[in-house]
Design an enzyme around this catalytic site. Structure first.
Site, PDB file in Angstrom:
ATOM      1  N   ARG A   1       0.845  -1.191   0.000  1.00 14.85           N
ATOM      2  CA  ARG A   1       0.000   0.000   0.000  1.00 14.85           C
ATOM      3  C   ARG A   1       0.881   1.241   0.000  1.00 14.85           C
ATOM      4  O   ARG A   1       1.722   1.407   0.886  1.00 14.85           O
ATOM      5  CB  ARG A   1      -0.896   0.021   1.238  1.00 14.85           C
ATOM      6  CG  ARG A   1      -1.809  -1.187   1.361  1.00 14.85           C
ATOM      7  CD  ARG A   1      -2.532  -1.175   2.696  1.00 14.85           C
ATOM      8  NE  ARG A   1      -3.370  -2.357   2.874  1.00 14.85           N
ATOM      9  CZ  ARG A   1      -4.020  -2.642   3.997  1.00 14.85           C
ATOM     10  NH1 ARG A   1      -3.918  -1.830   5.036  1.00 14.85           N
ATOM     11  NH2 ARG A   1      -4.753  -3.731   4.074  1.00 14.85           N
TER      12      ARG A   1
ATOM     13  N   ASP B   1       0.917   5.458   0.150  1.00 17.33           N
ATOM     14  CA  ASP B   1       0.076   6.524   0.681  1.00 17.33           C
ATOM     15  C   ASP B   1      -0.297   7.534  -0.404  1.00 17.33           C
ATOM     16  O   ASP B   1       0.225   7.497  -1.521  1.00 17.33           O
ATOM     17  CB  ASP B   1       0.797   7.244   1.821  1.00 17.33           C
ATOM     18  CG  ASP B   1       0.972   6.366   3.053  1.00 17.33           C
ATOM     19  OD1 ASP B   1       0.161   5.439   3.234  1.00 17.33           O
ATOM     20  OD2 ASP B   1       1.926   6.609   3.827  1.00 17.33           O
TER      21      ASP B   1
ATOM     22  N   ARG C   1       8.987   8.259   4.942  1.00 16.66           N
ATOM     23  CA  ARG C   1       8.973   9.725   4.954  1.00 16.66           C
ATOM     24  C   ARG C   1       9.393  10.275   6.315  1.00 16.66           C
ATOM     25  O   ARG C   1      10.041  11.331   6.394  1.00 16.66           O
ATOM     26  CB  ARG C   1       7.584  10.227   4.568  1.00 16.66           C
ATOM     27  CG  ARG C   1       7.241   9.939   3.105  1.00 16.66           C
ATOM     28  CD  ARG C   1       5.754  10.025   2.849  1.00 16.66           C
ATOM     29  NE  ARG C   1       5.235  11.351   3.125  1.00 16.66           N
ATOM     30  CZ  ARG C   1       3.937  11.611   3.232  1.00 16.66           C
ATOM     31  NH1 ARG C   1       3.036  10.639   3.099  1.00 16.66           N
ATOM     32  NH2 ARG C   1       3.533  12.844   3.485  1.00 16.66           N
TER      33      ARG C   1
END
Length: 241
Positions: free
Chosen positions: A49, A51, A194
């Site tokens: 997945r 973002d 991140r």
């Protein structure tokens, strides 16, 4: 019969990979295209997945159909899909092979541009006046391989059973004005890369020390880590099975 799809996408217009209510996702677009071709509802299962706003230069998914597919399916999919999603190949696999659970490693890269470049606005985080110390950032990045619990870099509200990840590599490379951070692991937490990049930048700008970076990991507290850098600089680049 189970088939794997290899594809890529520009994540700018999408709310991530996974289908979400009242939001456009890459999975939704791929489901619609495949369902149109086979004239029945088909759902794809992705390898992971990403973002909102994150890109993928290599992504895999699988889907099941009763009959063998036509040779021109790649052409048909690319004719239906929007221009920011591209399919490269569709190939038959064992019925038990799973795009997500059989993946043994995933690699992400984060792109930073030192200065201004209008042609890279959608694909890098641009730092106009700062020059982070790459040597210190690489020294700190090596510490990631010493740990398994990365709760300090995870999105706070997330439904996971464990914060453990096995990181295989993590390093920075500079090519002219471009800084690229590469990280590979067996799995990643939401927002993990991140947050790691943001914290390593703090090391490179002498906002925190390398020892502080270690303490942040050991604290298991997201509020101690650095900012979550913009999604547009992040790419899923490789998945291994």
């Amino acid at each position: 019969m189970r088939y794997f799809i290899e594809f890529s996408y520009n994540g700018k217009k999408y709310h991530g990979w996974q289908i979400q209510p009242e939001a456009i996702s890459v999975q939704e677009k791929l489901n619609d295209a495949i369902s149109t071709i086979f004239r029945k509802k088909i759902e794809v299962v992705g390898a992971g997945r990403t973002d909102t706003g994150v890109h993928a230069s290599q992504m895999y998914a699988h889907f099941d159909v009763e009959n063998e597919i036509a040779e021109d399916i790649v052409f048909k999919l690319n004719s239906i899909l929007p221009d920011d999603i591209a399919v490269y190949q569709v190939f038959l696999v064992d019925d038990q092979k799973h795009a997500r659970f059989d993946a043994v490693s995933r690699t992400y890269q984060y792109k930073i541009w030192l200065g201004r470049n209008p042609f890279l606005l959608d694909f890098s985080w641009q730092i106009h006046s700062l020059k982070p110390n790459l040597t210190k950032m690489n020294e700190a990045a090596k510490l990631l391989m010493e740990y398994e619990d990365f709760q300090c870099f995870s999105k706070v509200k997330t439904n996971v059973h464990t914060f453990n990840c096995n990181i295989f590599e993590a390093f920075w490379v500079q090519n002219g004005n471009e800084l690229t951070f590469t990280i590979s692991a067996n799995r990643f937490l939401r927002n993990m890369v991140r947050a790691i990049v943001g914290t390593l930048i703090d090391v490179g700008l002498d906002k925190i020390s390398i020892d502080d970076f270690r303490k942040i990991i050991e604290s298991k507290n997201r509020s101690n880590a650095g900012l979550s850098v913009p999604a547009k600089g992040l790419f899923l680049t490789n998945i291994k099975y």
